[in-house]
Enzyme design. Structure first.
Site, PDB file in Angstrom:
ATOM      1  N   PHE A  92      45.066  38.498  39.446  1.00 47.21           N
ATOM      2  CA  PHE A  92      43.788  39.169  39.102  1.00 47.21           C
ATOM      3  C   PHE A  92      43.091  40.065  38.056  1.00 47.21           C
ATOM      4  O   PHE A  92      44.133  40.914  38.853  1.00 47.21           O
ATOM      5  CB  PHE A  92      42.879  39.000  41.066  1.00 47.21           C
ATOM      6  N   ASP A  98      47.815  41.671  47.889  1.00 45.82           N
ATOM      7  CA  ASP A  98      46.472  41.123  47.446  1.00 45.82           C
ATOM      8  C   ASP A  98      46.280  39.384  48.602  1.00 45.82           C
ATOM      9  O   ASP A  98      46.728  38.708  47.902  1.00 45.82           O
ATOM     10  CB  ASP A  98      46.349  41.598  46.392  1.00 45.82           C
ATOM     11  N   TYR A 121      34.514  39.447  51.859  1.00 45.60           N
ATOM     12  CA  TYR A 121      33.660  38.700  51.445  1.00 45.60           C
ATOM     13  C   TYR A 121      33.401  37.322  51.381  1.00 45.60           C
ATOM     14  O   TYR A 121      32.400  35.981  50.784  1.00 45.60           O
ATOM     15  CB  TYR A 121      31.949  38.823  51.006  1.00 45.60           C
ATOM     16  N   LYS A 122      34.917  36.936  50.875  1.00 45.13           N
ATOM     17  CA  LYS A 122      35.302  35.259  50.842  1.00 45.13           C
ATOM     18  C   LYS A 122      35.879  35.078  51.936  1.00 45.13           C
ATOM     19  O   LYS A 122      34.684  34.010  53.178  1.00 45.13           O
ATOM     20  CB  LYS A 122      37.114  35.007  50.229  1.00 45.13           C
ATOM     21  N   ARG A 168      37.132  25.629  40.064  1.00 42.45           N
ATOM     22  CA  ARG A 168      37.423  25.842  41.673  1.00 42.45           C
ATOM     23  C   ARG A 168      36.165  24.932  42.435  1.00 42.45           C
ATOM     24  O   ARG A 168      35.285  25.612  42.557  1.00 42.45           O
ATOM     25  CB  ARG A 168      37.983  27.150  41.885  1.00 42.45           C
TER      26      ARG A 168
END
Length: 401
Positions: free
Chosen positions: A115, A187, A212-213, A360
């Protein structure tokens, strides 16, 4: 029994009946308890009790108490996780701390395709410190071996690759790094809450993540930082009053607090932490191993159904078929991926697009079902076969994809 558990878990989320939500790997769905939790924080705690709530409702301790709740989910010890700031800022703290712990080395190893924000942070630190103190080396995932890390101060690596959904062997890579004398920062953005992580057993040095995921803390919810206890005497490179040993003595000089508290910097958002806490409450009394098995069932079923369908265009599966190597998303690559993703969203199947050609499908074991899988693939097949994605409205890119 498991089905009734998952029916109950699904009932704890606001999920529009006319949509299939497969984007929990970007933003988790809204827990049913969160509106009331936020209303209580705003109306009762802030509205009625005002500033006294820092003590009476223990606002001041929220980064640590919420951190302990996250610790349970990621296999960490109590007093090793603080919920604050965001993932990128916490990575900045962890990376500089790791360089201080390994002062005879200057190489920071990153994965070349991970990322981008993680690599941007590392590159920014290299510019700040200069080549003599920090040099970035990009490696492929296959090169994460002791031989290639033998001069590294620290390795930064995503547990689950954000594009392909591939799961990395945390124990094997951490052991290889330690054998080479390197520290490791993991991560956990795409693995916390869906994979049974054990930071203690794998002897991880630092970890960062977001809430938040799959943790369902809400848009822009704070991140978290894990620091193994043996490293907690290192300095917080962003020293602020919330990490001071006696913050309300207002000393002119900085004295770091003991333990994980020293990794706080400034005042944190009580509203955001209240939302995170509500999201984490869904995980109470639910073994992460059970969620992992549910995740594998859902993603495995999606891959099997994908294989069984005949598309009129080439659809390439990017996500590993092996359970041991798969996170909680399925990624496919195909031409016209962006416009197809927009047609899917317009059809009520919420997915996301990642450049250059990836769609995704993110599965949250807390609320997704096998029915979601079937509906998503039926919509995908129809959109491709009818070439509906060629409509002009699906070619326009908004800021967020």
């Amino acid at each position: 029994m498991s089905e009734s558990i998952f029916d109950h878990l699904r009932s704890r989320f606001h999920l529009p009946e006319d949509r299939v939500y497969l984007d929990g790997n970007s933003l988790g769905a809204l827990p049913t308890t969160t509106p009331a939790a936020l209303a209580n924080t705003v109306e009762q705690q802030w509205g009625s009790d005002l500033i006294a709530s820092w003590n009476s409702h223990n606002w001041i301790e929220l980064p640590l108490t919420v951190g302990d709740e996250i610790a349970h989910i990621i296999g960490a010890e109590k007093d090793t996780v603080v919920c604050c700031d965001n993932l990128s800022i916490n990575l900045y703290k962890a990376l500089l701390a790791a360089l201080e712990l390994n002062p005879s080395r200057r190489v920071v190893c990153v994965e070349d395709q991970q990322f981008p924000s993680d690599n941007y942070i590392a590159a920014g630190i290299a510019r700040l410190l200069g080549e003599d103190r920090c040099a970035i080396r990009a490696l492929s995932i296959s090169d994460m071996t002791s031989d290639n890390l033998n001069d590294a101060a620290v390795l930064i690596l995503s547990h689950v690759d954000y594009k392909t959904g591939s799961l990395r062997d945390m124990q094997k890579i951490t052991e290889a790094a330690h054998q080479a004398g390197s520290l490791v920062i993991w991560d956990l953005a795409h693995s916390a809450g869906v994979i049974d992580i054990d930071l203690v057993t794998t002897d991880v040095d630092f970890a960062v993540g977001c809430t938040y995921k799959f943790l369902n803390g809400g848009p822009g919810a704070p991140g978290y930082l894990y620091v193994q206890k043996r490293h907690q005497s290192v300095a917080n490179p962003i020293s602020g009053w919330m990490g001071h040993a006696a913050m309300f003595d207002f000393e002119s000089g900085y004295r770091p607090a003991d333990g994980i508290r020293r990794f706080l910097t400034g005042t944190q958002s009580v509203l955001a932490l209240s939302a995170v806490r509500s999201g984490l409450s869904v995980f109470e009394n639910v073994p992460i191993s059970l969620l992992r098995q549910r995740s594998l069932t859902l993603t495995g079923d999606f891959i099997r159904q994908l294989d069984a369908r005949s598309f009129s265009v080439s659809v390439d599966l990017l996500t590993p078929r092996s359970d041991a190597k798969r996170g909680s998303q399925v990624s496919i690559a195909l031409n016209d991926a962006f416009s197809i993703s927009q047609a899917l969203i317009d059809s009520g199947v919420i997915v996301d697009f990642r450049a250059p050609n990836i769609i995704r499908f993110g599965f949250s074991p807390l609320y997704n079902t096998e029915t979601d899988t079937t509906k998503a693939l039926e919509a995908l097949e129809t959109i491709i076969d009818t070439r509906r994605f060629e409509a002009p409205e699906y070619q326009v890119r908004a800021t967020v994809t």
